[in-house]
Design a protein around this motif. Structure first.
Motif, PDB file in Angstrom:
ATOM      1  N   ALA A   1       0.833  -1.202   0.000  1.00  0.00           N
ATOM      2  CA  ALA A   1       0.000   0.000   0.000  1.00  0.00           C
ATOM      3  C   ALA A   1       0.867   1.251   0.000  1.00  0.00           C
ATOM      4  N   ARG A   2       1.973   1.226   0.744  1.00  0.00           N
ATOM      5  CA  ARG A   2       2.880   2.370   0.751  1.00  0.00           C
ATOM      6  C   ARG A   2       3.524   2.570  -0.632  1.00  0.00           C
ATOM      7  N   CYS A   3       3.858   1.457  -1.289  1.00  0.00           N
ATOM      8  CA  CYS A   3       4.434   1.555  -2.639  1.00  0.00           C
ATOM      9  C   CYS A   3       3.419   2.141  -3.614  1.00  0.00           C
ATOM     10  N   ALA A   4       2.161   1.755  -3.471  1.00  0.00           N
ATOM     11  CA  ALA A   4       1.112   2.323  -4.317  1.00  0.00           C
ATOM     12  C   ALA A   4       0.973   3.817  -4.048  1.00  0.00           C
ATOM     13  N   GLY A   5       1.239   4.215  -2.825  1.00  0.00           N
ATOM     14  CA  GLY A   5       1.171   5.622  -2.472  1.00  0.00           C
ATOM     15  C   GLY A   5       2.181   6.476  -3.212  1.00  0.00           C
ATOM     16  N   LEU A   6       3.309   5.875  -3.606  1.00  0.00           N
ATOM     17  CA  LEU A   6       4.312   6.621  -4.377  1.00  0.00           C
ATOM     18  C   LEU A   6       3.756   7.058  -5.724  1.00  0.00           C
ATOM     19  N   SER A  10       2.154   1.621 -12.537  1.00  0.00           N
ATOM     20  CA  SER A  10       3.325   1.096 -13.227  1.00  0.00           C
ATOM     21  C   SER A  10       3.828  -0.110 -12.451  1.00  0.00           C
ATOM     22  N   THR A  11       3.595  -1.299 -12.998  1.00  0.00           N
ATOM     23  CA  THR A  11       3.942  -2.515 -12.242  1.00  0.00           C
ATOM     24  C   THR A  11       5.441  -2.645 -12.031  1.00  0.00           C
ATOM     25  N   GLY A  12       6.228  -2.174 -13.005  1.00  0.00           N
ATOM     26  CA  GLY A  12       7.681  -2.254 -12.841  1.00  0.00           C
ATOM     27  C   GLY A  12       8.143  -1.435 -11.654  1.00  0.00           C
ATOM     28  N   GLU A  13       7.677  -0.209 -11.580  1.00  0.00           N
ATOM     29  CA  GLU A  13       8.024   0.664 -10.454  1.00  0.00           C
ATOM     30  C   GLU A  13       7.489   0.100  -9.138  1.00  0.00           C
ATOM     31  N   PHE A  14       6.266  -0.444  -9.198  1.00  0.00           N
ATOM     32  CA  PHE A  14       5.647  -1.007  -7.992  1.00  0.00           C
ATOM     33  C   PHE A  14       6.438  -2.213  -7.496  1.00  0.00           C
ATOM     34  N   LYS A  15       6.793  -3.139  -8.404  1.00  0.00           N
ATOM     35  CA  LYS A  15       7.534  -4.345  -8.021  1.00  0.00           C
ATOM     36  C   LYS A  15       8.909  -3.986  -7.463  1.00  0.00           C
TER      37      LYS A  15
END
Length: 480
Positions: free
Chosen positions: A376-381, A414-419
């Motif tokens: 969830a924090r990564c999605a927040g970015l 962006s799944t790459g950035e998220f992963k």
């Protein structure tokens, strides 16, 4: 010459007394007879025996000090005044430390008197400024060393203003009563409220009895006459509907009644009559309070308000909102999922009047809760924290790494950035910090909320939650 020899003899005698007193202070921690002796005069010998200077117990320094002083009297008489000056400076700090610890030690007091006598006897007027300078220097050194080494300065005692009292020392970490009370806050408050209710009921009864008794005396009436002729001149009337209603509401409790129905009704009627009679006396007593002057100082216990650092935590609403609600939650917790619907409804109800702050508290028993919180924090970015949170709460599936990425794809991230963010563990420390913070605040279950610092454990219903928020909104404005 005789006077000088007499002075030296007295100083030698005081030095020997100092050695004995310092030695007894050290032994008081181990010898039962000395422990009993200390207990009969004071309660601080055991505490002060552990105080150190340069990591050596002060009682040992006392033995060394008086031993060296004795040698100086014998071999180096001129150095005595300088040596005593140094000891005096340190002794003042030790007495002050004893005072701040509220640990009054009979040996410490005796030692202070001995060194004071030695200073007075050995003092020479021509050496006043030198004596003062040495004593001051040693005072400064001891003042900054003893408290930091023994943590005496920051250990306020009970009743010392608004500062917390130290209840335990773990290495260099202090456990304060404030921290301990926060950790058992909700349970402690429930017990305090029970105690308060018992005391308040008894106080109300006492005040009522006193007022009614004084009023009867002022009217030259007996207490019974006042009640029967003034307070309750007509017997209270009990309606049949009241009796029937009581029977309906308490049917389960009355199912074992084996007597006649009329007997049961008569008992209930008598009970209601007594209650109405008592309530009439209570109300009458309240009208007498202005006449006789009644002031109640007994205060209802209030919850401990937590101070929570919300900097960097996800939040919705203005920072200067009248009400700030901090939620500690776990994305795998079923109760948290159910409460999330209530929270969403409350957000729309109160709008910008309330600031909502979210804190992660993934429970160890939930395998994927930690990774879900980090996701969830990564999605927040990418500006999708709250959307991602909604997805997590709505899902009934396990939050495996692939599933977390799938959620991100569904939100158009962006799944790459998220992963990359998730696999790097970028927010691992932040989430773990939330766990530690929750434990230190006394949070022992999820969800838990702090409404303007007031802990609310579990998920309240919409109506009760709304009522608590409105109570805070209606209070006078205060500093956040």
């Amino acid at each position: 010459m005789f006077q000088e020899q007499s002075k030296q003899t007295i100083l030698l005698f005081l030095g020997l007394i100092g050695i004995i007193v310092s030695g007894l202070a050290g032994l008081s921690e181990y010898v039962p007879a000395l422990q009993s002796f200390c207990a009969s005069f004071s309660n601080g010998c055991k505490d002060t025996a552990t105080v150190t200077l340069l990591h050596l117990p002060v009682w040992a320094w006392g033995v060394v000090f008086y031993a060296v002083l004795t040698l100086c009297l014998w071999r180096l008489r001129k150095a005595v005044v300088w040596f005593v000056s140094a000891g005096t400076g340190v002794e003042v700090v030790l007495v002050w430390t004893m005072w701040t610890m509220k640990a009054f030690c009979v040996f410490c007091i005796a030692n202070f008197l001995v060194i004071l006598l030695i200073l007075l006897i050995s003092f020479e007027k021509r050496n006043f400024w030198q004596t003062l300078a040495i004593a001051s220097l040693c005072w400064v050194v001891a003042f900054f060393n003893i408290p930091s080494e023994n943590r005496a300065t920051p250990l306020p005692t009970e009743g010392a203003g608004d500062q917390p009292r130290i209840v335990a020392q773990i290495g260099r970490e202090s456990v304060t009563s404030e921290r301990l009370d926060r950790m058992v806050g909700s349970k402690l408050l429930d017990l305090q409220k029970e105690i308060y209710k018992l005391r308040k009921d008894r106080l109300d009864q006492l005040v009522m009895d006193q007022l009614v008794t004084e009023e009867a005396a002022s009217r030259n009436m007996t207490l019974e006459d006042l009640v029967n002729k003034v307070i309750v001149p007509v017997p209270p009337k009990v309606e049949e509907a009241e009796i029937d209603g009581y029977i309906r509401e308490n049917r389960d409790h009355l199912k074992d009644w084996t007597g006649a129905p009329d007997d049961l009704k008569n008992r209930i009627r008598t009970y209601f009559e007594q209650q109405k009679r008592y309530n009439a006396i209570v109300q009458y007593a309240k009208t007498l309070e202005p006449k006789y002057g009644v002031t109640i100082y007994l205060k209802e216990p209030q919850p401990i308000l937590a101070r929570i650092d919300v900097e960097g935590s996800p939040s919705i609403g203005p920072a200067d909102a009248a009400v700030t609600i901090v939620e500690y939650s776990d994305f795998q917790c079923p109760a948290c999922r159910a409460t999330h619907e209530v929270v969403q409804k409350l957000r729309s109800t109160f709008g910008n009047r309330v600031r909502w702050v979210f804190k992660d508290y993934p429970l160890k028993k939930h395998k994927y809760a930690q990774s879900a919180a980090e996701a969830a924090r990564c999605a927040g970015l990418q500006g999708k924290y709250w959307d991602y949170q909604n997805v997590l709460y709505a899902s009934q599936e396990e939050f495996t790494p692939d599933k977390l990425v799938q959620f991100a794809q569904g939100l158009g991230l962006s799944t790459g950035e998220f992963k990359q963010c998730l696999e790097s563990g970028r927010f691992k420390a932040s989430v773990e910090q939330g766990q530690k913070e929750a434990i230190s605040l006394g949070v022992d279950r999820t969800p838990s909320f702090f409404i303007n610092g007031k802990l609310v454990v579990g998920g309240p219903s919409f109506d009760s939650f709304k009522r608590m928020i409105e109570e805070e909104l209606n209070k006078p404005k205060r500093e956040p």
